[in-house]
Design a protein around this motif. Structure first.
Motif, mmCIF file in Angstrom:
data_model
loop_
_atom_site.group_PDB
_atom_site.id
_atom_site.type_symbol
_atom_site.label_atom_id
_atom_site.label_comp_id
_atom_site.label_asym_id
_atom_site.label_seq_id
_atom_site.Cartn_x
_atom_site.Cartn_y
_atom_site.Cartn_z
ATOM 1 N N THR A 172 0.938 -1.346 0.008
ATOM 2 C CA THR A 172 -0.019 0.003 0.554
ATOM 3 C C THR A 172 1.106 1.761 -0.137
ATOM 4 O O THR A 172 0.635 1.619 -0.771
ATOM 5 N N PRO A 173 2.170 1.325 1.097
ATOM 6 C CA PRO A 173 2.251 2.236 0.794
ATOM 7 C C PRO A 173 3.103 3.302 -0.311
ATOM 8 O O PRO A 173 3.120 4.254 -1.062
ATOM 9 N N GLN A 174 4.099 1.824 -1.143
ATOM 10 C CA GLN A 174 4.749 1.857 -2.001
ATOM 11 C C GLN A 174 3.672 2.380 -3.266
ATOM 12 O O GLN A 174 3.754 3.390 -4.330
ATOM 13 N N LEU A 175 2.478 1.469 -2.793
ATOM 14 C CA LEU A 175 1.222 1.996 -4.524
ATOM 15 C C LEU A 175 1.064 4.168 -4.416
ATOM 16 O O LEU A 175 0.293 4.440 -5.316
ATOM 17 N N VAL A 176 0.656 3.604 -3.030
ATOM 18 C CA VAL A 176 -0.139 5.335 -2.545
ATOM 19 C C VAL A 176 1.189 5.931 -2.718
ATOM 20 O O VAL A 176 0.993 7.397 -3.981
ATOM 21 N N SER A 177 2.689 6.007 -2.295
ATOM 22 C CA SER A 177 3.838 6.873 -3.480
ATOM 23 C C SER A 177 3.951 7.108 -4.382
ATOM 24 O O SER A 177 3.518 8.442 -5.473
ATOM 25 N N PHE A 178 2.843 5.729 -5.281
ATOM 26 C CA PHE A 178 3.655 5.988 -6.503
ATOM 27 C C PHE A 178 2.442 7.356 -8.200
ATOM 28 O O PHE A 178 3.180 8.359 -8.488
ATOM 29 N N LEU A 179 1.698 6.588 -6.968
ATOM 30 C CA LEU A 179 0.139 7.707 -7.376
ATOM 31 C C LEU A 179 0.159 8.844 -6.699
ATOM 32 O O LEU A 179 -0.771 9.544 -8.133
ATOM 33 N N ASN A 180 0.364 8.966 -6.107
ATOM 34 C CA ASN A 180 0.843 10.369 -5.257
ATOM 35 C C ASN A 180 1.826 11.574 -6.291
ATOM 36 O O ASN A 180 1.887 12.807 -7.006
ATOM 37 N N PHE A 181 3.050 10.793 -6.878
ATOM 38 C CA PHE A 181 4.083 11.079 -7.672
ATOM 39 C C PHE A 181 3.309 11.253 -9.044
ATOM 40 O O PHE A 181 4.287 12.256 -9.461
ATOM 41 N N SER A 182 2.733 10.325 -9.409
ATOM 42 C CA SER A 182 2.625 10.581 -10.857
ATOM 43 C C SER A 182 1.592 11.782 -11.188
ATOM 44 O O SER A 182 1.203 12.743 -11.772
ATOM 45 N N PHE A 183 0.440 12.058 -10.046
ATOM 46 C CA PHE A 183 -0.223 13.140 -9.875
ATOM 47 C C PHE A 183 0.291 14.543 -10.178
ATOM 48 O O PHE A 183 0.151 15.759 -11.038
ATOM 49 N N GLY A 184 1.560 14.799 -8.889
ATOM 50 C CA GLY A 184 2.164 15.403 -8.965
ATOM 51 C C GLY A 184 3.267 15.893 -10.651
ATOM 52 O O GLY A 184 3.136 16.702 -10.688
ATOM 53 N N CYS A 185 3.215 15.028 -11.016
ATOM 54 C CA CYS A 185 4.684 14.994 -12.937
ATOM 55 C C CYS A 185 2.715 15.497 -13.468
ATOM 56 O O CYS A 185 3.586 16.651 -14.294
ATOM 57 N N CYS A 186 2.110 15.062 -13.073
ATOM 58 C CA CYS A 186 0.769 15.068 -14.178
ATOM 59 C C CYS A 186 0.569 17.049 -14.813
ATOM 60 O O CYS A 186 0.890 17.628 -14.745
#
Length: 315
Positions: free
Chosen positions: A238-252
């Motif tokens: 869960t932490p890795q998936l949340v981290s990946f999604l959060n960073f993806s939104f930030g990059c967008c």
């Protein structure tokens, strides 16, 4: 032929005149930077000083926290100076250095998260072969590849940018970014644009493949396994998936505000979109992993309790 001048500095046009509130914003930003440095450094020290945490997963986390410090240091000291300054300018060499730090930070973050997802895939889907495949040497090689790969490929983009002839020096942003500088060029930018797309592919799309593959296989194991196996898989992933999604939104957000005209949006929203990419991840990751990972949490409690008991005995 367009007139061009070799500019020695860049001017930022996105800063607002906040008057005496600049000291308030300076204090808030300073506290935020202090928290980021403190929590990330604490977790790095805890992982490095405790042999029980010298496992692949925690070594990858250590690399992630080092990158958070790297990216934050590329932004916050510069931002603090700009908040207090009445003339928002930066020298060209420092601007290109910041571009290098910001963009390599993003690439390292994605690549590190991709390697971490592969590590969890091996641990959950191939537990019998995990220790033979994810040895300390292999872990060190993967971390080295993540950093060298990310730093090396952007050096090419930076060298292409340095050869551009610029016809302006006003950046409509809060800090130096690659694409706004390219848009100032009056020379041919075809090669820069082609490599820019290629760099996005290398930085985002390629790391996305191991992430999708790993979590698809992990989900398959979760649904086919026991309740205990599902709970263990969810708690570690869960932490890795949340981290990946959060960073993806930030990059967008970062790509959207740097490549499209956002002047119609409220200024507060534009500032939020611009800084989310570099602010949220360094705060979210250490807090989330520190809370979610029981082993890190227990070691942290042990360190605090040991220090308190030591001080009490001395008193």
């Amino acid at each position: 032929m367009s007139n061009s001048t070799p500019f020695s500095y860049f001017h930022f046009g996105a800063y607002l005149n906040v008057g005496k509130l600049q000291y308030f914003y300076f204090t808030i930003t300073s506290l935020l930077y202090f928290v980021i440095v403190f929590v990330n450094t604490s977790l790095i020290v805890i992982i490095c000083m405790n042999r029980s945490l010298h496992e692949p997963m925690y070594m990858f986390l250590c690399s992630l926290f080092v990158n958070e410090l790297y990216g934050s240091t590329g932004l916050f000291p510069f931002l603090l100076i700009q908040i207090l300054s009445d003339v928002h300018t930066v020298s060209a060499p420092l601007c290109f250095l910041q571009i290098f730090c910001v963009h390599t930070y993003g690439s390292i973050e994605f690549s590190n998260l991709a390697v971490m997802s592969y590590d969890r895939y091996l641990a959950i889907c191939s537990p019998l072969h995990y220790k033979t495949q994810m040895t300390s040497n292999n872990t060190a090689v993967l971390i080295t590849v993540v950093w060298v790969y990310s730093l090396g490929k952007f050096l090419i983009a930076l060298s292409l940018n340095l050869r551009l002839t610029l016809c302006g020096n006003i950046l409509n942003s809060l800090y130096c970014q690659n694409y706004p500088v390219v848009k100032l060029a009056c020379s041919d930018t075809k090669v820069n644009n082609i490599y820019g797309v290629f760099d996005i592919f290398l930085s985002i799309i390629i790391p996305l493949f191991p992430v999708l593959f790993s979590y698809m296989r992990i989900l398959k194991v979760c649904f086919s396994g026991s309740k205990e196996a599902r709970q263990k898989s969810v708690s570690t992933c869960t932490p890795q998936l949340v981290s990946f999604l959060n960073f993806s939104f930030g990059c967008c957000f970062e790509i959207f505000q740097s490549r499209f005209d956002t002047t119609s949006l409220p200024s507060a929203l534009r500032i939020f979109m611009s800084l989310y990419f570099l602010m949220m991840q360094p705060i979210l990751n250490p807090i989330m992993y520190g809370i979610q990972m029981s082993k890190i949490r227990n070691v942290y409690k042990h360190v605090i309790c040991s220090n308190i008991s030591c001080r009490c005995s001395k008193a």
